[in-house]
Each structure stands twice: as C-alpha cells, then as structure tokens.
Enzyme design. Structure first.
Site, short mmCIF file in Angstrom:
data_model
loop_
_atom_site.label_atom_id
_atom_site.label_comp_id
_atom_site.label_asym_id
_atom_site.label_seq_id
_atom_site.Cartn_x
_atom_site.Cartn_y
_atom_site.Cartn_z
N ARG A 97 0.85 -1.21 0.00
CA ARG A 97 0.00 0.00 0.00
C ARG A 97 0.88 1.25 0.00
O ARG A 97 0.46 2.31 -0.45
CB ARG A 97 -0.96 -0.01 1.20
CG ARG A 97 -1.70 1.31 1.40
CD ARG A 97 -3.02 1.19 2.14
NE ARG A 97 -2.98 0.37 3.34
CZ ARG A 97 -2.37 0.73 4.47
NH1 ARG A 97 -1.77 1.89 4.59
NH2 ARG A 97 -2.38 -0.09 5.51
N TYR A 109 -12.95 17.15 -16.34
CA TYR A 109 -13.51 15.80 -16.44
C TYR A 109 -14.73 15.67 -15.51
O TYR A 109 -14.73 16.25 -14.41
CB TYR A 109 -12.41 14.81 -16.05
CG TYR A 109 -12.82 13.37 -16.06
CD1 TYR A 109 -13.00 12.70 -17.27
CD2 TYR A 109 -13.04 12.67 -14.88
CE1 TYR A 109 -13.38 11.37 -17.29
CE2 TYR A 109 -13.41 11.33 -14.90
CZ TYR A 109 -13.58 10.69 -16.11
OH TYR A 109 -13.95 9.37 -16.11
N ASP A 162 -4.20 18.52 -15.08
CA ASP A 162 -4.53 17.19 -15.60
C ASP A 162 -4.06 17.13 -17.05
O ASP A 162 -4.58 17.83 -17.91
CB ASP A 162 -6.05 16.97 -15.48
CG ASP A 162 -6.48 15.56 -15.90
OD1 ASP A 162 -5.77 14.93 -16.71
OD2 ASP A 162 -7.55 15.11 -15.45
N LYS A 217 -5.86 5.77 -19.67
CA LYS A 217 -6.11 6.26 -21.03
C LYS A 217 -4.85 6.06 -21.88
O LYS A 217 -4.45 4.94 -22.09
CB LYS A 217 -6.54 7.72 -20.98
CG LYS A 217 -7.62 8.02 -19.92
CD LYS A 217 -8.95 7.37 -20.24
CE LYS A 217 -9.97 7.52 -19.12
NZ LYS A 217 -10.21 8.86 -18.62
#
Ligand SMILES: *Cc1c(COP(=O)(O)O)cnc(C)c1O
Length: 397
Positions: free
Chosen positions: A63, A116, A188, A213
C-alpha cells in the site's frame, strides 16, 4: 542488460522504453517483474527498521511502495521531467487524493467548468461538504480566471485540452497568476500525454494523469499518477499510503508494458487525428469540429505554443440532434462505443454516456456540451480505413 543510467540524455521515445526499469531487472530478466506481494520481509530487525524509517531504500508494504509500481512511477516521472512521482488505483484517485491532501476547511479552489465529469463532481459535491469554496470559471476566459485567482486561491486546478470539447488553457499565463497568490497549480495532462505537453515546464506544480487512457494505451488497466516536486508529491503520497488507493502491481505491469509504445502510438494518433479533423470539418453532415490542431480552433495559437502535438482526441457536433448520433454511431465498424478513450482502437461516444454521465441534461447544456456532440478517440488503425468508416457511417445523414 541494464537500461542506460544517464537516461536523461535520450529523447522521450527512448525514455518511454528504457526509463525507470534498471533497478528492477532481476536475474538478467529484460522486463520488470510483477511483484505480487503484499509485504516485504527482512531477517534482520535493524535493516527492517532502517527501511521502514526511510533511512535505507526498500519496500515494506505494497500500500506504501512496491517495485513494479516504482518502475512505472519512474518512467512517467522522467517523461514529465518531475522530481518525484506517486501512483494511484485510478485517475480519479489521483485527482481526489491530490485535492484532499492539500485542502482544509476555509480554503479556496479556482478551476474551470470543463474539467472531467468526475473531477467536476468533486468540485460541486464533495469539496463544498468539507467547507472548501470552489469557483468554476469559463474555461477560456483567462482574464476572468486571473481576477478570480486574485481573490485568493489555495489550489488552481487546470485540465488541458479539456474533455469533451478540447478547449485549450494557457498554462503558463494562469500558473503565473496562481503563484502570485501562493496557490499550488495542478494540471490534468491526460489528453495531451507527456509526449505532447509537459505542464511542469510551463509552471504547473503538479501534473496528473489518468493512466487508464493514453499512458497504458490498451484499455486493459486502471491507474493514475502525479509528478512534481519532492515536497508536494510526498504530501500526496502520505495521504494515499494512509487512505489506501494504491495501484495494483499487475495493473502497473500492464501500464509499463503499454508505455513502451507510447511515443509510437501518440505520433500515429497525432497525425491521424489531424487528418480526420480536417476531413470532418469539410463534411456536410458535420456542424463543427473541436480539435486543437485545426486553425479554426479558438485557442490554436496557445496550443501551438505549449504542445508538441495536438493529440488523438477530438469531438464533433453533428447537424441534427441526439437521434442523429443514435443513428450514426452504431454504423461505425472501426470504433468501440464505450466510455473510454486513449486506446489503440478507436473509441466513440456521446458525453451523455461517457465523460459527463454523472451530469443531467441541463448541467451539460450549462457546460456548453451539445447533445449532438460525439467524442472521438483516434486509435492507431490505418487512417484511411478510419476515414472510410466515417464516410460510410455519415452517408445519407
Ligand atoms: C478518465 C479521466 C480521468 C479519470 O481517470 P480514471 O482512471 O477513469 O479514474 C481524469 N481526467 C481525465 C481528463 C480523464 O480523461
């Protein structure tokens, strides 16, 4: 063989292949292994403690950090020219962890209306609940954004080109305004990719990606990543290691594998998208094409200044309405109709079912997103096949 140590001297095409991997090529393997292990063991307690305290390199628990994840982080970090990078389970985890790591009640975020859809929900639904004020401005009214920033701003959040109407924001200009009031500037860069644009070089403090993406490029793994200064990335890393939106090692391996061809894919997608955008612009069934590479694009000059290529994403408005879109899209033979983008195959969809599915019809209208809009993510198919496919689908409309 180990990858070249002075990786900085090579071009991004070469770095996409070699960067970040050398430390993890074990036993002569030429590829980074999938280290599918939750924890890392140490026989000596002194060594364990040194690693746990960060006095010695190594891993404790996945983690926090993991070798496969680290190779992926290093590859993107080098391509984005960042000092540090940290990865996430998805792009939205990168967005939310970055915002939540820095913001506290009473703070103020300045951003734009065209982010987005999921990011927009964080701005309109979750941050106000935390007592954070969010001002969302007209995406291309840079003067109005500057004025808003001057009223006070802890985070200036940018995204360019935007989803789905491919608006382009002048990063350098707004980052300057943000820094004048001490804001952290976040960009972004999902649509552009590090091949076409590097926000850190334009003044952004943090660059973030949905790796699901273009970075991965094969629509088979979710992931997110941020790059920036050691100091800022460390704070977001700390938030993520505690709250837990860690990337999975297998997903990291798929992203690493996909990134080997990043430059090849983006080069092809840049060229094909530009050709298709020109072709669509001249088609009688098309009302309007949104693509930063077109001279008709309102921020074409800004795009030319800050981007090396204009990307694989475009959108177009059909003459007609949503019914026209419903007739034409199913006719395409070379396009997945799916809520995704940036893959090797071409993908199409209307914002109503893709980027802005969370929004109502009225909200989309308020954001300036017409119902006859189609988002087109250019794949790496032969461009003449793609144009032929669009031609037969649009025939008689
Ligand atoms: C897809 C996307 C996101 C969210 O990424 P996920 O990996 O789907 O969580 C954020 N920003 C942009 C621009 C995107 O296209």
């Amino acid at each position: 063989m180990k990858s070249p140590r002075d990786i900085q001297q090579f071009s991004r095409a070469t770095q996409a292949l070699w960067a970040g991997e050398d430390a993890y090529l074990v036993e002569g393997a030429t590829q980074v292994p999938i280290v599918q292990s939750v924890a890392f063991g140490y026989d000596g307690l002194d060594e364990w403690l040194d690693v746990a305290l960060g006095h010695k390199p190594g891993h404790i628990y996945s983690r926090n950090t993991n070798p496969t994840l680290h190779a992926f982080e290093e590859k993107v970090r080098i391509l984005e020219r960042g000092e540090a990078a940290t990865s996430f389970a998805s792009g939205m985890a990168a967005v939310s962890n970055t915002l939540f790591a820095f913001l506290k009640p009473g703070d103020r975020v300045v951003s734009v209306k065209d982010t987005y859809g999921g990011t927009n929900k964080i701005f309109t639904e979750f941050l106000p609940k935390m007592g954070v004020e969010v001002a969302l401005l007209d995406t291309t009214d840079f003067a109005a954004i500057e004025l808003e920033i001057q009223k006070g701003c802890n985070i200036l959040y940018l995204e360019t080109p935007t989803n789905p109407t491919l608006k382009v924001i002048d990063i350098e200009r707004l980052a300057r305004a943000g820094h004048a009031v001490g804001a952290i500037v976040v960009t972004d860069n999902t649509f552009a990719t590090p091949i076409n644009q590097n926000p850190l070089g334009l003044g952004s403090d943090i660059v973030l990606h949905s790796a699901s993406k273009f970075l991965g490029g094969h629509a088979d793994a979710l992931g997110g990543i941020i790059c920036g200064s050691q100091e800022l990335v460390q704070q977001v890393y700390h938030y993520r290691e505690i709250t837990g939106a860690a990337l999975d090692p297998f997903a990291a391996y798929l992203l690493l594998r996909g990134m080997k061809t990043l430059d090849l894919r983006i080069e092809r997608q840049n060229a094909s998208a530009l050709k298709i955008a020109h072709w669509l612009e001249a088609h009688p069934a098309i009302e309007r094409v949104y693509y930063p590479g077109l001279e008709s694009h309102p921020q074409h000059e800004v795009a030319r200044r800050q981007m090396r290529g204009f990307g694989g994403m475009m959108s177009f408005v059909m003459k007609g309405d949503y019914e026209t879109v419903k007739t034409v899209l199913p006719r395409l033979k070379l396009a997945h109709r799916a809520a995704n983008l940036g893959s090797v195959e071409t993908i199409v969809g209307p914002p109503a079912t893709t980027s802005h599915v969370e929004c109502t019809l009225e909200e989309r209208a308020a954001m300036g997103i017409p119902e006859a809009l189609v988002r087109y993510s250019t794949g790496i198919e032969n461009v003449n096949d793609l144009i032929g496919d669009l031609e037969q689908a649009l025939a008689g409309v």
